[in-house]
Design a protein around this motif. Structure first.
Motif, short mmCIF file in Angstrom:
data_model
loop_
_atom_site.label_atom_id
_atom_site.label_comp_id
_atom_site.label_asym_id
_atom_site.label_seq_id
_atom_site.Cartn_x
_atom_site.Cartn_y
_atom_site.Cartn_z
N LEU A 165 0.87 -1.18 0.00
CA LEU A 165 0.00 0.00 0.00
C LEU A 165 0.90 1.23 0.00
CD1 LEU A 165 -2.78 -0.92 2.60
CD2 LEU A 165 -3.03 -0.76 0.12
N ARG A 166 0.82 2.01 -1.06
CA ARG A 166 1.71 3.17 -1.19
C ARG A 166 0.87 4.41 -1.53
NH1 ARG A 166 6.62 2.11 -4.94
NH2 ARG A 166 7.28 1.05 -3.01
N THR A 167 1.14 5.49 -0.83
CA THR A 167 0.43 6.75 -1.06
C THR A 167 1.37 7.74 -1.73
OG1 THR A 167 -0.98 6.39 0.88
CG2 THR A 167 -0.86 8.64 0.00
N GLU A 168 0.98 8.20 -2.90
CA GLU A 168 1.76 9.19 -3.62
C GLU A 168 0.83 10.27 -4.15
OE1 GLU A 168 5.77 7.17 -5.26
OE2 GLU A 168 4.00 6.78 -6.48
N ASN A 169 1.21 11.52 -3.92
CA ASN A 169 0.39 12.66 -4.34
C ASN A 169 -1.02 12.58 -3.79
OD1 ASN A 169 2.58 13.65 -5.95
ND2 ASN A 169 1.99 12.23 -7.59
N GLY A 170 -1.13 12.08 -2.55
CA GLY A 170 -2.43 12.00 -1.89
C GLY A 170 -3.31 10.85 -2.34
N LYS A 171 -2.81 10.00 -3.23
CA LYS A 171 -3.60 8.88 -3.75
C LYS A 171 -2.95 7.56 -3.35
CE LYS A 171 -5.51 6.95 -8.02
NZ LYS A 171 -5.58 7.09 -9.51
N GLN A 172 -3.77 6.66 -2.78
CA GLN A 172 -3.27 5.35 -2.36
C GLN A 172 -3.45 4.33 -3.48
OE1 GLN A 172 -5.15 2.55 0.67
NE2 GLN A 172 -3.53 3.45 1.92
N GLU A 173 -2.43 3.49 -3.66
CA GLU A 173 -2.50 2.44 -4.66
C GLU A 173 -1.96 1.14 -4.10
OE1 GLU A 173 -0.05 3.38 -8.01
OE2 GLU A 173 1.60 4.14 -6.79
N ARG A 174 -2.38 0.03 -4.72
CA ARG A 174 -1.90 -1.30 -4.36
C ARG A 174 -0.94 -1.78 -5.44
NH1 ARG A 174 -6.57 -5.22 -1.79
NH2 ARG A 174 -7.31 -3.81 -0.17
N LEU A 175 0.22 -2.27 -5.00
CA LEU A 175 1.22 -2.75 -5.93
C LEU A 175 1.58 -4.19 -5.56
CD1 LEU A 175 3.51 0.41 -5.88
CD2 LEU A 175 1.82 -0.18 -7.63
N GLY A 176 1.38 -5.11 -6.48
CA GLY A 176 1.62 -6.52 -6.20
C GLY A 176 3.10 -6.85 -6.09
N VAL A 177 3.44 -7.75 -5.16
CA VAL A 177 4.81 -8.24 -5.02
C VAL A 177 4.78 -9.78 -4.94
CG1 VAL A 177 5.76 -6.17 -3.95
CG2 VAL A 177 4.68 -7.89 -2.51
N ARG A 178 5.91 -10.41 -5.25
CA ARG A 178 6.00 -11.87 -5.31
C ARG A 178 6.99 -12.36 -4.24
NH1 ARG A 178 8.49 -13.31 -9.78
NH2 ARG A 178 9.15 -11.22 -10.42
#
Length: 207
Positions: A165-178
């Motif tokens: 879970l990463r927040t950049e420029n006030g927007k949160q996004e989900r980034l998949g990892v293995r």
């Protein structure tokens, strides 16, 4: 009877495909970007940090001082100075301004010792990690560094379905990892950069 059996067979195929999709190790969200090792980041002082203040030619004013939970610090000649959220250089300049009332042209250097930084810059690992916890971010820290710090993942983890879970420029996004590919298969291409404030979520396997 044949028609009914045919529909049942088709339903079985659909269920099997759905089950296989549910067992897939591929995240349903965009993967975290590959490592670059470069992005702008400056350490910010936070509550719980200890700062060493050196005032040139004024050892009686110098010393090591803690940053309180309210983000302020008190040192010789200065009370309740806001420290949290500032870089060591910015804090040094503020101390110089405050000391200028008592010392002619003070020159100050600030070094953070054993810092953890503000809460919004710490890394957090939750879910099926061996030791879920919050950690202070360090420059050029990667996913494998984070995994070493928390002792890897449990036997119940769905490592390849983990996400950041990463927040950049006030927007949160989900980034998949293995994580399984990285830790168990040694696939170094699964290593990614971590950023201050990231939250790594390791879900539990359903099977």
């Amino acid at each position: 009877m044949f028609t009914i059996n045919k529909h049942i067979a088709r339903a079985g195929v659909v269920l099997a495909v759905a089950a296989m999709a549910g067992c897939s190790n591929t995240p349903t969200y965009p993967p975290a970007p590959e490592r670059t090792g470069q992005f702008d980041w400056n350490y910010l002082v936070g509550p719980g940090d200890s700062v060493n203040v050196f005032v040139w030619r004024n050892p009686e004013v110098s010393g090591s001082f803690p940053v309180r939970p309210d983000g302020k610090m008190t040192m010789n000649l200065i009370e309740d100075l806001q420290a949290s959220g500032k870089t060591p250089t910015q804090l040094a300049r503020d101390i110089e301004k405050a000391l200028a009332k008592y010392i002619q042209e003070p020159i100050v250097t600030v070094i953070v010792a054993g810092g953890t930084g503000p809460f919004d810059q710490q890394l957090r690992v939750i879910g099926e990690a061996a030791k879920p916890q919050a950690l202070n971010y360090r420059e050029k820290m990667s996913l494998i560094d984070l995994m070493i710090a928390v002792g890897g993942i449990t036997d119940f983890a769905a490592g390849n379905k983990a996400y950041i879970l990463r927040t950049e420029n006030g927007k949160q996004e989900r980034l998949g990892v293995r994580l399984e590919d990285l830790l168990k298969a040694g696939d170094i291409s699964a290593n990614v950069d971590m950023k201050p404030g990231d939250v790594l979520v390791v879900p539990e396997s359903l099977f």
